[in-house]
Design an enzyme around this catalytic site. Structure first.
Site, PDB file in Angstrom:
ATOM      1  N   CYS A 104       2.723  -7.885  -2.907  1.00  0.00           N
ATOM      2  CA  CYS A 104       3.649  -8.628  -2.030  1.00  0.00           C
ATOM      3  C   CYS A 104       2.876  -9.598  -1.127  1.00  0.00           C
ATOM      4  O   CYS A 104       3.314 -10.721  -0.903  1.00  0.00           O
ATOM      5  CB  CYS A 104       4.430  -7.682  -1.119  1.00  0.00           C
ATOM      6  SG  CYS A 104       5.059  -6.209  -1.905  1.00  0.00           S
ATOM      7  N   ASP A 105       1.762  -9.147  -0.578  1.00  0.00           N
ATOM      8  CA  ASP A 105       1.128  -9.892   0.512  1.00  0.00           C
ATOM      9  C   ASP A 105      -0.245 -10.478   0.184  1.00  0.00           C
ATOM     10  O   ASP A 105      -0.789 -11.246   0.985  1.00  0.00           O
ATOM     11  CB  ASP A 105       0.963  -8.969   1.740  1.00  0.00           C
ATOM     12  CG  ASP A 105       2.309  -8.452   2.239  1.00  0.00           C
ATOM     13  OD1 ASP A 105       3.300  -9.175   2.087  1.00  0.00           O
ATOM     14  OD2 ASP A 105       2.355  -7.321   2.756  1.00  0.00           O
ATOM     15  N   CYS A 118       1.271  -3.324   0.586  1.00  0.00           N
ATOM     16  CA  CYS A 118       1.603  -3.841  -0.746  1.00  0.00           C
ATOM     17  C   CYS A 118       0.772  -5.084  -1.077  1.00  0.00           C
ATOM     18  O   CYS A 118       1.032  -6.164  -0.537  1.00  0.00           O
ATOM     19  CB  CYS A 118       3.091  -4.163  -0.811  1.00  0.00           C
ATOM     20  SG  CYS A 118       3.581  -4.887  -2.377  1.00  0.00           S
TER      21      CYS A 118
END
Ligand code: NAP
Length: 310
Positions: free
Chosen positions: A141-142, A138
């Site tokens: 997200c990261d 992701c």
């Protein structure tokens, strides 16, 4: 007896992505007693998409988070109930379907499965060990953890290209590793990726291992044409090698193809009467938010007809 009454619904929808939320909107507007069970965030995979450019009505694009929020607000407006739980089993009892979750049990007359897909694992040594320590599925997200770093993105589809383009906001350099020399992703993503100076390509190559200490440090890559195996230094590996349907919990109950996608007719009816499937978890040509939304509406309408006739 009262307890059982309280837990019986006309329609239960499993999954709160665009298909599930649309099915919920349609079913609750038809005044059906509707429950939607979602085990994560409303919006599903949309929530981790930075910018959605191909959903009509948003000429400048819309963030996945915003579109999810808007769909959730609309779906809940007409009285649909929701719970946060995971479905572990479906049973068939005379005319009713029994939906078992970790925390309870519910009955319904019609069931709509909208469980979508999840990222396929690459299945190489190091993938599991370094998940969250350099291995990610992701970018939204990261991505921010990889500021000024040098990373690899594995895959050649829309997810790999879209997420790679997003990651260029943070990283110094990224290499897309693809097992062929032709990309699968949409042409507009290809054009953007080819013209982005931060993106390089490694063609005809597969990742064999992800290595590191406390975090990812390198990957072992094999060229499938020449057989040559090389080790490359990298700070992270984002893996986007396709999707698998979330249908394990109904294996054996409904007909599926060899990949686990649910088989339905064009009205979203599965092989069991009164059970419908909508969105990415069913076998279909195209898997997009636009098609999931259409499926959700169709499945809810078909469920309503089924309930009227039953
Ligand atoms: P995908 O289209 O199935 O692409 C998966 C990619 O991973 C392919 O390039 C495939 O290679 C490669 N791959 C598969 N298994 C591999 C393995 N074991 N080792 C190395 N490479 C492997 O999956 P996706 O990109 O996640 O997209 C899924 C669906 O969502 C598609 O329908 C896509 O259009 C849609 N989507 C749309 C958008 C958008 O419209 N903005 C964004 C994201 C996703 P091959 O090409 O050789 O098969």
């Amino acid at each position: 007896m009262e307890e059982k009454q309280a837990r019986t619904y006309d329609v239960i929808i499993i999954g709160g992505g665009p298909a599930g939320m649309t099915a919920g909107l349609y079913a609750s507007r038809s005044r059906l007693k509707t429950l939607l069970i979602e085990n994560g965030l409303f919006g599903g995979q949309m929530t981790t998409t930075e910018l959605i450019e191909n959903y009509p009505g948003f000429p400048q694009g819309v963030s996945g988070e915003e579109l999810s929020r808007l769909m959730e607000e609309q779906a809940k407006r007409f009285g649909m109930e929701t719970i946060s739980d995971e479905v572990v089993e479906i049973g068939l009892e005379k005319d009713l379907k029994r939906v078992k979750t970790y925390e309870g049990e519910f009955l319904c007359r019609a069931l709509i499965i909208c469980t979508g897909t999840e990222y396929r694992k690459l299945g190489v040594p190091g993938e599991k060990e370094f998940a969250g320590r350099g291995v990610s599925y992701c970018a939204t997200c990261d991505g921010a953890f990889f500021k000024d770093s040098q990373i690899v993105v594995v895959g050649g589809g829309d997810s790999a290209l879209g997420e790679a383009l997003f990651l260029t906001k943070f990283v110094r350099q990224l290499t897309i590793i693809h097992r062929r020399d032709v990309l699968r992703g949409t042409k507009i993503y290809q054009e953007r990726a080819f013209s982005n100076p931060k993106i390089k390509f490694l063609w005809n190559s597969i990742v064999q291992e992800i290595k590191g200490d406390s975090v990812v440090r390198s990957i072992i890559v094999k060229n499938v044409k020449t057989g040559k195996i090389e080790e490359f230094a990298t700070d992270g590996a984002f893996l986007f090698v396709g999707l698998v349907p979330r249908t394990q919990f109904i294996r054996g109950l409904l007909q599926m193809d060899e990949g686990g996608y649910l088989l339905t007719n064009e009205d979203c009816e599965t092989s069991v009467k009164g059970i419908f499937a909508a969105g990415d978890c069913r076998r279909r040509l195209l898997r997009q938010i636009a098609t999931a939304v259409g499926d959700g509406a169709t499945a809810a309408f078909a469920a309503e007809k089924y309930l009227e006739e039953g």
